[in-house]
Design a protein around this motif. Structure first.
Motif, PDB file in Angstrom:
ATOM      1  N   HIS A 178       0.840  -1.254   0.036  1.00  0.00           N
ATOM      2  CA  HIS A 178      -0.173   0.067  -0.236  1.00  0.00           C
ATOM      3  C   HIS A 178       0.896   1.321  -0.037  1.00  0.00           C
ATOM      4  O   HIS A 178       1.682   1.281   0.852  1.00  0.00           O
ATOM      5  CB  HIS A 178      -1.022   0.009   1.212  1.00  0.00           C
ATOM      6  CG  HIS A 178      -2.114  -1.070   1.180  1.00  0.00           C
ATOM      7  ND1 HIS A 178      -3.033  -1.153   2.140  1.00  0.00           N
ATOM      8  CD2 HIS A 178      -2.287  -1.929   0.312  1.00  0.00           C
ATOM      9  CE1 HIS A 178      -3.861  -1.936   1.727  1.00  0.00           C
ATOM     10  NE2 HIS A 178      -3.398  -2.434   0.571  1.00  0.00           N
ATOM     11  N   SER A 229      -3.970   2.026   2.261  1.00  0.00           N
ATOM     12  CA  SER A 229      -4.795   2.068   1.075  1.00  0.00           C
ATOM     13  C   SER A 229      -3.870   1.714  -0.251  1.00  0.00           C
ATOM     14  O   SER A 229      -2.943   2.359  -0.441  1.00  0.00           O
ATOM     15  CB  SER A 229      -5.577   3.174   0.896  1.00  0.00           C
ATOM     16  OG  SER A 229      -6.485   2.841  -0.278  1.00  0.00           O
ATOM     17  N   GLU A 233     -11.141   2.052  -0.388  1.00  0.00           N
ATOM     18  CA  GLU A 233     -11.054   1.325   0.729  1.00  0.00           C
ATOM     19  C   GLU A 233      -9.692   1.551   1.421  1.00  0.00           C
ATOM     20  O   GLU A 233      -8.619   1.123   1.146  1.00  0.00           O
ATOM     21  CB  GLU A 233     -10.979  -0.133   0.090  1.00  0.00           C
ATOM     22  CG  GLU A 233     -11.357  -1.071   1.398  1.00  0.00           C
ATOM     23  CD  GLU A 233     -11.897  -2.515   0.874  1.00  0.00           C
ATOM     24  OE1 GLU A 233     -12.483  -2.632  -0.416  1.00  0.00           O
ATOM     25  OE2 GLU A 233     -11.709  -3.436   1.650  1.00  0.00           O
ATOM     26  N   GLN A 234      -9.680   1.725   2.706  1.00  0.00           N
ATOM     27  CA  GLN A 234      -9.036   1.907   3.911  1.00  0.00           C
ATOM     28  C   GLN A 234      -8.837   0.940   4.603  1.00  0.00           C
ATOM     29  O   GLN A 234     -10.000   0.473   5.276  1.00  0.00           O
ATOM     30  CB  GLN A 234      -8.979   3.272   4.505  1.00  0.00           C
ATOM     31  CG  GLN A 234      -8.706   4.380   3.285  1.00  0.00           C
ATOM     32  CD  GLN A 234      -8.773   5.792   4.128  1.00  0.00           C
ATOM     33  OE1 GLN A 234      -8.771   5.797   5.391  1.00  0.00           O
ATOM     34  NE2 GLN A 234      -8.947   7.024   3.312  1.00  0.00           N
TER      35      GLN A 234
END
Lengths: 114, 113
Positions: free
Chosen positions: A29, A95, A102-103
């Motif tokens: 991420h 993310s 979407e985290q």
């Protein structure tokens, strides 16, 4: 995928002391976020990194707060000269998707300032 | 500026009963919408999300939510709750081009036998 991890999970400090929290995001991420959650409230955005660049800071992030993400991997959040009002849960999220995708959240660091 | 309202601070439901948690938002265009669940002392887990398309979205643990543009709502539902569903539930809003999420104040769900 080991998820987002945060250290420590709990921190008790005396007013006026400095504290530092660490967040390790999910490895691939590139986006990392810090939020603060006080009792009875939802999380409030503090700051955001894309790779090593800090691209956005909330007005909640006073000059006593500083965050870094060297080399675009883990991040640290430091609070200098802590105040009782800093007592809260500090949440980190990461993310892969741009623009409020979407985290994934870590378990948080609960700070108590006495 | 955008905002999220969760009108119910605390809801108590009997195990096996149906559940609906309310979420209203304020934003000038169609936002991204999320429901997260938080167990005591834990971080947030994503239950489901709405980006576009079908307004009824399915999530994990048997939850679903329906986006209603006309009512600016994104209510969470479950047909039959389990004791393990007891937790705090947060509705959140995201906006394209802005990386932060805006959260509501949460609804605490208590399950009674």
């Amino acid at each position: 995928d080991t998820g987002v991890s945060q250290d420590p999970r709990h921190k008790i400090t005396k007013r006026g002391q400095n504290v530092t929290f660490r967040c390790d995001p999910i490895s691939e991420h590139n986006r990392l976020y810090w939020y603060r959650q006080t009792l009875g409230q939802g999380p409030e955005f503090l700051t955001y990194f894309q790779n090593e660049a800090q691209l956005e800071k909330s007005r909640l992030l006073s000059d006593r707060f500083s965050a870094e993400r060297p080399k675009g991997s883990f991040s640290t959040l430091e609070i200098q000269r802590t105040e009782q009002g800093d007592s809260a849960m500090y949440l980190c999220a990461s993310s892969l998707e741009p623009g409020a995708g979407e985290q994934y959240f870590g378990p948080g660091t609960r700070l108590t300032v006495t | 500026a955008q905002s999220v309202t969760q009108p119910d601070i605390h809801i108590t439901v009997s195990e096996g009963a149906s559940l609906e948690l309310r979420c209203n938002y304020s934003y000038g265009a169609t936002p991204y919408l999320f429901w997260y669940v938080q167990s005591p002392g834990q971080g947030l887990q994503l239950l489901l999300k709405y980006f576009s398309g079908d307004t009824l979205v399915q999530g994990i643990k048997g939850f679903e939510a329906e986006f209603k543009r006309s009512q600016s709502s994104f209510n969470l539902r479950k047909p039959s709750v389990h004791w393990s569903d007891a937790a705090e539930y947060f509705c959140a809003l995201g906006v394209w081009g802005n990386e932060k999420l805006t959260f509501g104040t949460g609804t605490r769900l208590t399950i009674i036998p």
